[in-house]
Design a protein around this motif. Structure first.
Motif, PDB file in Angstrom:
ATOM      1  N   ALA A  93       0.791  -1.227   0.000  1.00 22.73           N
ATOM      2  CA  ALA A  93       0.000   0.000   0.000  1.00 22.73           C
ATOM      3  C   ALA A  93       0.826   1.282   0.000  1.00 22.73           C
ATOM      4  O   ALA A  93       0.342   2.312  -0.468  1.00 22.73           O
ATOM      5  N   TYR A 135       0.354   6.465  -1.651  1.00 22.66           N
ATOM      6  CA  TYR A 135      -0.512   5.318  -1.374  1.00 22.66           C
ATOM      7  C   TYR A 135      -0.789   4.611  -2.695  1.00 22.66           C
ATOM      8  O   TYR A 135      -1.253   5.229  -3.661  1.00 22.66           O
ATOM      9  N   SER A 136      -0.495   3.322  -2.746  1.00 19.28           N
ATOM     10  CA  SER A 136      -0.610   2.561  -3.994  1.00 19.28           C
ATOM     11  C   SER A 136      -1.743   1.555  -3.926  1.00 19.28           C
ATOM     12  O   SER A 136      -1.977   0.929  -2.893  1.00 19.28           O
ATOM     13  N   TRP A 137      -2.448   1.396  -5.032  1.00 25.35           N
ATOM     14  CA  TRP A 137      -3.397   0.300  -5.210  1.00 25.35           C
ATOM     15  C   TRP A 137      -3.117  -0.305  -6.577  1.00 25.35           C
ATOM     16  O   TRP A 137      -3.576   0.151  -7.601  1.00 25.35           O
ATOM     17  N   GLY A 138      -2.269  -1.321  -6.611  1.00 24.32           N
ATOM     18  CA  GLY A 138      -1.904  -1.956  -7.879  1.00 24.32           C
ATOM     19  C   GLY A 138      -1.178  -0.993  -8.792  1.00 24.32           C
ATOM     20  O   GLY A 138      -0.114  -0.474  -8.458  1.00 24.32           O
TER      21      GLY A 138
END
Length: 243
Positions: A93, A135-138
């Motif tokens: 994340a 913040y990462s989502w894929g």
């Protein structure tokens, strides 16, 4: 009758031999349908170096020089530049990184004062060295950034088009910057982003010539909007999970 008797005997013999023949052939293996191949979902990795370019626009504040005529400060100026950086993906994340960026600018900013004196800054470029947290989502990354900023100024004061010597009290070349953006991996090794970044280089006052000493302070700052593309040297490409 003899023929009928012989045919009956032959059929009886075939019937008796069939079970033995079946036993010799062995039992038929049961049929199983082949399961479909499993295709794992891609895993996106933001860790690694990247290099890229960007284009966009820059806008200076209108409140420079205490509200006096500010020339084309509020008009958008074209910018284009390059960036290089490194990202670390701490977990699925969160991502942290370090980035260096430079943007070349078109146009200029300045003001014309009562009495005929004019100040112009043909600001040639904006640079920054910033940290960023995201913040990462894929394939997506939402981030904020902040750090050191540099303004490549080319300033002049003129009277009737003739250059006039001048001096200021503040350093409006070095400053700070903050920003935010969205980046998306659209193909293996490639990502695109759009971001807003604000640069501030502090306040300054003229200490010469005498005609500008009383005009008040001015702020050198820029609001920018950029769209860019990065090449991520394989670390940012989707990697299929192994099972």
């Amino acid at each position: 009758m003899k023929k009928v008797f012989l045919a009956t005997v032959a059929l009886a013999a075939v019937g008796a031999a069939a079970p033995a023949l079946a036993a010799d052939l062995g039992a038929r293996a049961p049929y199983y349908q082949k399961a479909p191949a499993y295709v794992p979902a891609p895993i996106y990795n933001w860790t690694g170096f990247y290099i890229g370019g960007h284009i966009g626009g820059a806008f200076s504040s209108d409140n420079n020089f205490s509200g006096l005529s500010t020339g084309n400060n509020s008009n958008g100026r074209f910018l284009g530049g390059v960036q290089v950086g490194y990202d670390w993906q701490l977990n699925p994340a969160f991502v942290i990184g370090l980035q260096g960026q430079y943007s070349w600018l078109s146009g200029n900013v300045g003001a014309v004062f009562p009495g005929g004196l004019a100040y112009t800054n043909k600001q040639r470029g904006l640079g920054s060295i910033t940290g960023r947290v995201g913040y990462s989502w894929g394939p997506g990354l939402l981030y904020v950034k902040g750090g050191y900023a540099y303004s490549d100024n080319n300033e002049s004061v003129t009277f009737g088009g003739v250059p006039v010597a001048f001096a200021t009290s503040g350093d409006h070349t070095n400053g700070w910057t903050v920003g935010a953006g969205l980046e998306y991996m659209f193909a293996p090794n490639w990502s695109a982003n759009i971001e807003y970044q604000y640069y501030n280089f502090g306040d300054a006052r003229f200490t010469a010539p005498a005609g500008l000493v009383g005009v008040g302070s001015f702020t050198t700052d820029d609001h920018t909007v950029k769209a860019g593309v990065n090449y991520r040297f394989n670390w940012g490409a989707p990697v299929a999970a192994r099972y």
